[in-house]
Write a protein that holds these residues in place. Structure first.
Motif, PDB file in Angstrom:
ATOM      1  N   ARG A  48       1.652   3.018  -1.610  1.00  0.00           N
ATOM      2  CA  ARG A  48       1.957   1.595  -1.416  1.00  0.00           C
ATOM      3  C   ARG A  48       2.439   1.358   0.016  1.00  0.00           C
ATOM      4  O   ARG A  48       2.013   0.413   0.673  1.00  0.00           O
ATOM      5  CB  ARG A  48       3.024   1.177  -2.441  1.00  0.00           C
ATOM      6  CG  ARG A  48       3.081  -0.285  -2.721  1.00  0.00           C
ATOM      7  CD  ARG A  48       4.164  -0.612  -3.749  1.00  0.00           C
ATOM      8  NE  ARG A  48       3.726  -0.377  -5.111  1.00  0.00           N
ATOM      9  CZ  ARG A  48       4.225   0.553  -5.935  1.00  0.00           C
ATOM     10  NH1 ARG A  48       5.175   1.358  -5.553  1.00  0.00           N
ATOM     11  NH2 ARG A  48       3.767   0.673  -7.162  1.00  0.00           N
TER      12      ARG A  48
ATOM     13  N   VAL B  26      -4.431   1.498  -4.828  1.00  0.00           N
ATOM     14  CA  VAL B  26      -3.527   0.420  -4.430  1.00  0.00           C
ATOM     15  C   VAL B  26      -4.360  -0.847  -4.281  1.00  0.00           C
ATOM     16  O   VAL B  26      -5.394  -0.835  -3.600  1.00  0.00           O
ATOM     17  CB  VAL B  26      -2.813   0.737  -3.098  1.00  0.00           C
ATOM     18  CG1 VAL B  26      -1.887  -0.398  -2.693  1.00  0.00           C
ATOM     19  CG2 VAL B  26      -2.044   2.058  -3.201  1.00  0.00           C
TER      20      VAL B  26
ATOM     21  N   ALA C 119       0.064  -0.422  -7.662  1.00  0.00           N
ATOM     22  CA  ALA C 119      -0.316   0.962  -7.399  1.00  0.00           C
ATOM     23  C   ALA C 119      -0.349   1.722  -8.717  1.00  0.00           C
ATOM     24  O   ALA C 119       0.586   1.642  -9.506  1.00  0.00           O
ATOM     25  CB  ALA C 119       0.679   1.612  -6.440  1.00  0.00           C
TER      26      ALA C 119
END
Length: 188
Positions: free
Chosen positions: A160, A104, A179
């Motif tokens: 996320r 991420v 992500a």
């Protein structure tokens, strides 16, 4: 200083990557004692290579750019672009075996940094230990934050949601996240 180096594959190069994988690993072996995090990014289904991420301790930006451009996949023309950003590593754990991971990331305009500010927010961002790696991306002088990168033991949507509060605090407000699937790399 650690640098976050992310290279993105050109479309349709999956078969060609295998031709250079041994050269890639041999090249990375030269940096083994300086690699903090390494591994490929993957397609949403986890089946196709989409790029490579390395967090490596290097002298300066010039060394980070050399690291990226001397890498065999780059030299073979298989990557379309790379980024190299100084990073302050906040958390580093060995990724669990056989678990799905997501990388991420978030980027934002430079925001003044106070040493220790990111560290104070990290404990509340990881209630259950799924964060394996977190680094704040900074400018070359380390005076401003410019983003965050995290490896999370979860699929993209869940990953996320775990990183969003930390990224928003570091960015000073809501910030979009990217992500993508990731897995630990290397020979072992």
């Amino acid at each position: 200083m650690p640098f976050y180096v992310h290279a993105q594959d050109k479309p349709g190069v999956a078969d060609q990557l295998m031709e250079f994988v041994e050269e890639h690993w041999s090249y990375m072996d030269r940096f083994d004692d300086r690699l903090i995090l390494r591994g490929p990014t993957l397609s949403d289904d986890g089946e196709e290579h989409t790029g490579s991420v390395h967090v490596v301790d290097l002298a300066d930006r010039a060394a980070a750019e050399r690291f990226a451009t001397e890498e065999p996949f780059w030299r073979a023309g298989l990557y379309q672009e790379f980024t190299a950003d100084p990073a302050v590593v906040l958390l580093r754990r060995e990724p669990a075996a056989d678990a799905p991971y997501t990388l991420v990331t978030a980027r934002w305009p430079p925001r003044p940094r106070t040493p220790g500010d990111a560290e104070q927010w990290l404990p509340g961002a990881e209630p259950d230990g799924r964060l394996s790696f977190v680094a704040v991306l900074v400018d070359d002088d380390q005076e401003s934050t410019t983003g965050v990168a995290a490896a999370v033991r979860a699929l993209p949507d869940e990953a996320r949601s775990l990183v969003q509060p930390l990224a928003d605090r570091l960015a000073g407000g809501p910030t979009p996240l990217t992500a993508q699937r990731w897995q630990r790399g290397g020979r072992n």
